[in-house]
Design a protein around this motif. Structure first.
Motif, short mmCIF file in Angstrom:
data_model
loop_
_atom_site.label_atom_id
_atom_site.label_comp_id
_atom_site.label_asym_id
_atom_site.label_seq_id
_atom_site.Cartn_x
_atom_site.Cartn_y
_atom_site.Cartn_z
N ALA A 1 44.11 -20.19 88.75
CA ALA A 1 45.69 -20.13 89.04
C ALA A 1 46.09 -18.76 89.02
N ALA A 2 46.85 -18.41 89.80
CA ALA A 2 47.67 -16.99 89.81
C ALA A 2 49.07 -17.12 90.16
N VAL A 3 49.91 -15.94 89.77
CA VAL A 3 51.27 -15.76 90.22
C VAL A 3 51.20 -15.54 91.48
N SER A 4 52.28 -15.71 92.24
CA SER A 4 52.60 -15.44 93.60
C SER A 4 53.22 -14.24 93.93
N ALA A 5 54.33 -14.19 92.90
CA ALA A 5 55.43 -13.05 93.05
C ALA A 5 55.93 -12.78 91.73
N LEU A 6 56.71 -11.80 91.33
CA LEU A 6 57.46 -11.86 90.03
C LEU A 6 58.71 -12.46 90.41
N GLY A 7 59.10 -13.39 89.57
CA GLY A 7 60.26 -14.09 89.92
C GLY A 7 61.35 -13.26 89.52
N HIS A 8 61.73 -12.82 88.19
CA HIS A 8 62.65 -12.10 87.65
C HIS A 8 62.21 -11.77 86.28
N THR A 9 63.15 -10.39 85.73
CA THR A 9 63.04 -9.77 84.69
C THR A 9 64.34 -9.54 84.10
N GLY A 10 64.42 -9.46 82.91
CA GLY A 10 65.79 -9.11 82.17
C GLY A 10 65.67 -7.88 81.06
N LEU A 11 66.87 -7.61 80.98
CA LEU A 11 66.99 -6.58 79.69
C LEU A 11 67.87 -6.92 78.87
N TRP A 12 67.50 -6.77 77.44
CA TRP A 12 68.81 -7.05 76.41
C TRP A 12 69.31 -5.65 76.58
N VAL A 13 70.80 -5.62 76.51
CA VAL A 13 71.53 -4.49 76.64
C VAL A 13 72.50 -4.24 75.34
N HIS A 14 72.97 -2.85 75.24
CA HIS A 14 73.91 -2.44 74.44
C HIS A 14 75.22 -2.89 75.02
N ASP A 15 75.68 -2.22 76.22
CA ASP A 15 76.81 -2.22 76.74
C ASP A 15 76.72 -2.97 78.13
N LEU A 16 76.81 -4.25 78.08
CA LEU A 16 76.85 -5.07 79.29
C LEU A 16 77.77 -4.70 80.37
N GLU A 17 78.86 -4.19 80.08
CA GLU A 17 79.80 -3.68 81.36
C GLU A 17 79.30 -2.78 82.17
N LEU A 18 78.81 -1.59 81.33
CA LEU A 18 78.16 -0.19 81.82
C LEU A 18 77.13 -0.47 82.63
N MET A 19 76.08 -1.54 81.89
CA MET A 19 74.88 -1.75 82.69
C MET A 19 75.34 -2.87 84.18
N ARG A 20 76.18 -3.67 84.08
CA ARG A 20 76.55 -4.38 84.96
C ARG A 20 77.05 -3.45 86.21
N ASP A 21 77.77 -2.65 85.88
CA ASP A 21 78.28 -1.75 86.80
C ASP A 21 77.34 -0.92 87.64
N PHE B 1 66.96 -10.51 88.37
CA PHE B 1 67.27 -9.64 87.24
C PHE B 1 68.41 -10.21 86.31
N VAL B 2 68.25 -10.06 85.11
CA VAL B 2 69.15 -10.62 84.05
C VAL B 2 69.41 -9.37 83.24
N LEU B 3 70.86 -9.37 82.81
CA LEU B 3 71.16 -8.46 81.58
C LEU B 3 71.95 -9.45 80.56
N GLN B 4 71.35 -9.15 79.26
CA GLN B 4 72.10 -9.82 78.46
C GLN B 4 72.41 -9.13 77.11
N ARG B 5 73.59 -9.08 76.71
CA ARG B 5 74.09 -8.49 75.30
C ARG B 5 73.36 -8.85 74.34
N GLY B 6 72.93 -7.94 73.48
CA GLY B 6 71.89 -8.24 72.19
C GLY B 6 70.93 -7.41 71.87
N ARG B 7 70.77 -6.15 72.75
CA ARG B 7 69.57 -5.39 72.41
C ARG B 7 70.01 -4.77 70.74
N THR B 8 68.71 -4.94 70.05
CA THR B 8 68.85 -4.58 68.75
C THR B 8 67.78 -3.39 68.59
N ALA B 9 66.82 -3.27 69.53
CA ALA B 9 65.62 -1.98 68.99
C ALA B 9 66.16 -0.86 69.46
#
Length: 164
Positions: A2-22, A55-63
């Protein structure tokens, strides 16, 4: 196997969700398809009619300043689009790492407001041995960009010549 056919989505944990959304909507041109303010999550797509989110952005970056990913690459449809991003990044003060030819693509490596490396790229329909990465001047007129990219490829020698 079995193999993947495409990248479905990726996401980032972010510090400032509003800045990154913009940034990802206004500068990159993605569309918000869903969001949950209580959970601090935003879903975005380049093709909302076809794909709910890529693409997904979610508040909660801690690294702290740790590298969380290598890059996010966004495919575009034309050299005109690449030149538009080239100018938009200048106008917006986006930090650009390099404008390149990979022989099989032209691209711009850049950083989002939280330092994540991205790339917008135009696929060139030919196969070239990788890694191949040479700086390309996107201030040139389109026809000269193609000529310069070919010269850089030719200068690289026979090991990098297209297989098609």
């Amino acid at each position: 196997m079995a193999a993947v056919s495409a990248l479905g989505h990726t996401g980032l944990w972010v510090h400032d969700l509003e800045l990154m959304r913009d940034f990802y909507t206004r500068v990159i041109g993605l569309t918000v398809t869903d969001e949950d303010e209580d959970l601090g999550i935003v879903f975005l797509s380049a093709r909302p009619e076809e794909e709910h989110h890529e693409f997904v952005l979610q508040r909660g970056r801690t690294a702290g300043d740790g590298k969380l990913l290598h890059q996010i690459s966004w495919r575009i449809d034309s050299l005109d689009d690449l030149k538009t991003f080239h100018q938009r990044f200048r106008d917006e003060g986006v930090q650009v790492q390099q404008e390149v030819t990979h022989g099989n693509a032209f691209g711009i490596y850049f950083f989002d407001p939280e330092g994540n490396r991205n790339e917008v790229y135009l696929r060139i329909e030919r196969d070239v041995r990788q890694p191949f990465r040479k700086t390309l001047n996107l201030d040139l007129p389109p026809e000269e960009i193609h000529v310069e990219a070919q010269r850089l490829l030719d200068d690289a020698g026979p090991a990098y010549q297209p297989t098609q």
